[in-house]
Design a protein around this motif. Structure first.
Motif, mmCIF file in Angstrom:
data_model
loop_
_atom_site.group_PDB
_atom_site.id
_atom_site.type_symbol
_atom_site.label_atom_id
_atom_site.label_comp_id
_atom_site.label_asym_id
_atom_site.label_seq_id
_atom_site.Cartn_x
_atom_site.Cartn_y
_atom_site.Cartn_z
ATOM 1 N N VAL A 112 6.121 2.306 -1.940
ATOM 2 C CA VAL A 112 5.145 1.237 -1.792
ATOM 3 C C VAL A 112 3.779 1.802 -1.411
ATOM 4 O O VAL A 112 2.735 1.367 -1.933
ATOM 5 C CB VAL A 112 5.620 0.202 -0.751
ATOM 6 N N THR A 113 3.756 2.785 -0.527
ATOM 7 C CA THR A 113 2.490 3.419 -0.164
ATOM 8 C C THR A 113 1.855 4.073 -1.371
ATOM 9 O O THR A 113 0.644 3.933 -1.616
ATOM 10 C CB THR A 113 2.708 4.462 0.948
ATOM 11 N N ARG A 116 0.402 1.385 -3.729
ATOM 12 C CA ARG A 116 -0.825 0.788 -3.185
ATOM 13 C C ARG A 116 -2.016 1.720 -3.408
ATOM 14 O O ARG A 116 -3.073 1.295 -3.897
ATOM 15 C CB ARG A 116 -0.660 0.488 -1.699
ATOM 16 N N GLU A 117 -1.869 2.983 -3.031
ATOM 17 C CA GLU A 117 -2.964 3.944 -3.196
ATOM 18 C C GLU A 117 -3.317 4.094 -4.677
ATOM 19 O O GLU A 117 -4.500 4.190 -5.040
ATOM 20 C CB GLU A 117 -2.562 5.298 -2.612
ATOM 21 N N ASP A 120 -5.216 0.926 -6.131
ATOM 22 C CA ASP A 120 -6.595 0.872 -5.653
ATOM 23 C C ASP A 120 -7.468 1.880 -6.391
ATOM 24 O O ASP A 120 -8.580 1.553 -6.837
ATOM 25 C CB ASP A 120 -6.649 1.130 -4.151
ATOM 26 N N ARG A 163 8.261 -6.593 -0.636
ATOM 27 C CA ARG A 163 7.046 -5.875 -0.236
ATOM 28 C C ARG A 163 6.199 -5.526 -1.442
ATOM 29 O O ARG A 163 4.964 -5.628 -1.417
ATOM 30 C CB ARG A 163 7.404 -4.607 0.543
ATOM 31 N N SER A 164 6.862 -5.119 -2.514
ATOM 32 C CA SER A 164 6.124 -4.719 -3.711
ATOM 33 C C SER A 164 5.511 -5.922 -4.410
ATOM 34 O O SER A 164 4.417 -5.828 -4.990
ATOM 35 C CB SER A 164 7.048 -3.961 -4.671
ATOM 36 N N LEU A 167 2.471 -6.754 -2.551
ATOM 37 C CA LEU A 167 1.473 -5.738 -2.893
ATOM 38 C C LEU A 167 0.835 -6.037 -4.246
ATOM 39 O O LEU A 167 -0.378 -5.899 -4.416
ATOM 40 C CB LEU A 167 2.113 -4.352 -2.899
ATOM 41 N N SER A 168 1.644 -6.451 -5.214
ATOM 42 C CA SER A 168 1.091 -6.782 -6.525
ATOM 43 C C SER A 168 0.062 -7.899 -6.419
ATOM 44 O O SER A 168 -0.996 -7.860 -7.049
ATOM 45 C CB SER A 168 2.219 -7.184 -7.482
ATOM 46 N N GLU A 170 -1.754 -8.503 -3.833
ATOM 47 C CA GLU A 170 -2.922 -7.966 -3.137
ATOM 48 C C GLU A 170 -3.768 -7.059 -4.018
ATOM 49 O O GLU A 170 -4.996 -7.081 -3.934
ATOM 50 C CB GLU A 170 -2.468 -7.161 -1.915
ATOM 51 N N ALA A 171 -3.117 -6.231 -4.854
ATOM 52 C CA ALA A 171 -3.823 -5.087 -5.439
ATOM 53 C C ALA A 171 -3.771 -4.982 -6.949
ATOM 54 O O ALA A 171 -4.444 -4.106 -7.514
ATOM 55 C CB ALA A 171 -3.269 -3.791 -4.828
ATOM 56 N N GLY A 196 0.637 -12.460 -1.078
ATOM 57 C CA GLY A 196 -0.191 -11.263 -1.098
ATOM 58 C C GLY A 196 -1.624 -11.560 -1.487
ATOM 59 O O GLY A 196 -2.576 -11.026 -0.894
#
Length: 290
Positions: A112-113, A116-117, A120, A163-164, A167-168, A170-171, A196
């Motif tokens: 997940v980290t 995210r990176e 972005d 969580r993923s 994240l989707s 969000e990002a 998210g």
């Protein structure tokens, strides 16, 4: 209007691609999607060929595993395809199958980290920005594309876990859901994506693409059951559809009612007529889906 597509499964040999891409275009199919499953066919190579062999067909990769590809390379490939074939290419990135990532020595301790990176940095590069970042996984030092797309293309995240999915929202610009998610799962995914998006203060559209395992023809039910048994999803109710165009269209509309914007019909791995399947989607199912 719901967008409808079909999958060119990488279990087919690469030399079948040209005939299927041209059949898809001639039949009026909206989107043809490719997988980068290890260790079958490369997603960028197949997408590039299909785009070059056609004039109107939209093409999606679902998905490129981020542990396999440096983010700068993915940005370069995406920008090139977008400039060569404007508005016809959709990129999806995701964690990849962790066992496969382990086989090539690329498994991340925190997928997940990494994602995210990666999202972005990738979206910033495709916006034409110069990027410097020193993350846990993504490290760029004053990197920018010399040939960025005129308008940043959408980047989807292919994800499944809570969580993923957040994240989707969000990002990413959209989300790709697998064939292992029934309509109730699509509703739940939409909820998590929206959580998210709200947390990140994002507004506007967020496209949700869903694969639908599909079999048609006289042995459709048996082929669908065999595929679900082999994949270990046979205990999940509401997955896949077997039958004629009307039955398939009803299954598509159930996914749309649950929150899908695009439904991509996925043939079984033993589909006896891949070109006929593409025509079936475009000519028989499409007229029945609003």
């Amino acid at each position: 209007m719901t967008t409808l597509g079909a999958v060119f499964r990488p279990q087919l040999p690469p030399e079948k691609l040209r005939d299927i891409a041209r059949t898809a275009e001639a039949a009026g199919l909206e989107e043809l999607w490719f997988w980068e499953d290890c260790f079958l066919e490369g997603g960028v190579a197949t997408a590039s060929a299909a785009l070059a062999w056609t004039e109107r067909l939209r093409v999606g990769i679902g998905l490129l595993p981020v542990p396999l590809r440096n983010v700068a390379l993915t940005a370069m490939e995406t920008a090139t395809l977008d400039r060569l074939f404007p508005g016809r290419f959709t990129l999806t990135v995701g964690h990849g199958v962790q066992d496969w990532m382990g086989q090539v020595g690329a498994r991340a301790e925190s997928p997940v980290t990494l994602l995210r990176e990666y999202l972005d940095a990738l979206r910033a590069l495709l916006r034409g920005e110069r990027v410097t970042t020193d993350g846990r996984y993504v490290k760029l030092d004053d990197v920018g594309l010399d040939w960025p797309p005129p308008t940043a293309p959408e980047v989807l995240a292919g994800v499944t876990g809570p969580r993923s999915l957040r994240l989707s929202g969000e990002a990413a610009d959209g989300t790709l859901l697998s064939e292992a998610i029934p309509p109730d799962g699509v509703r739940n995914a939409r909820r998590l994506i929206d959580e998210g998006r709200a947390a990140a203060g994002r507004t506007g559209s967020h496209r949700v693409v869903v694969y639908l395992l599909t079999a048609t023809g006289p042995d459709a039910a048996a082929r669908l059951q065999a595929e679900r048994t082999a994949s270990g999803t046979d205990k999940i109710p509401g997955l896949g559809v077997a039958g004629d165009a009307a039955a398939v269209a009803e299954a598509v509309q159930r996914l749309v009612a649950a929150g899908a914007d695009t439904v991509v019909l996925e043939p079984t791995g033993d589909e006896p007529d891949p070109e006929g399947f593409v025509r079936f989607v475009a000519e028989d199912v499409r007229p029945l889906v609003p």
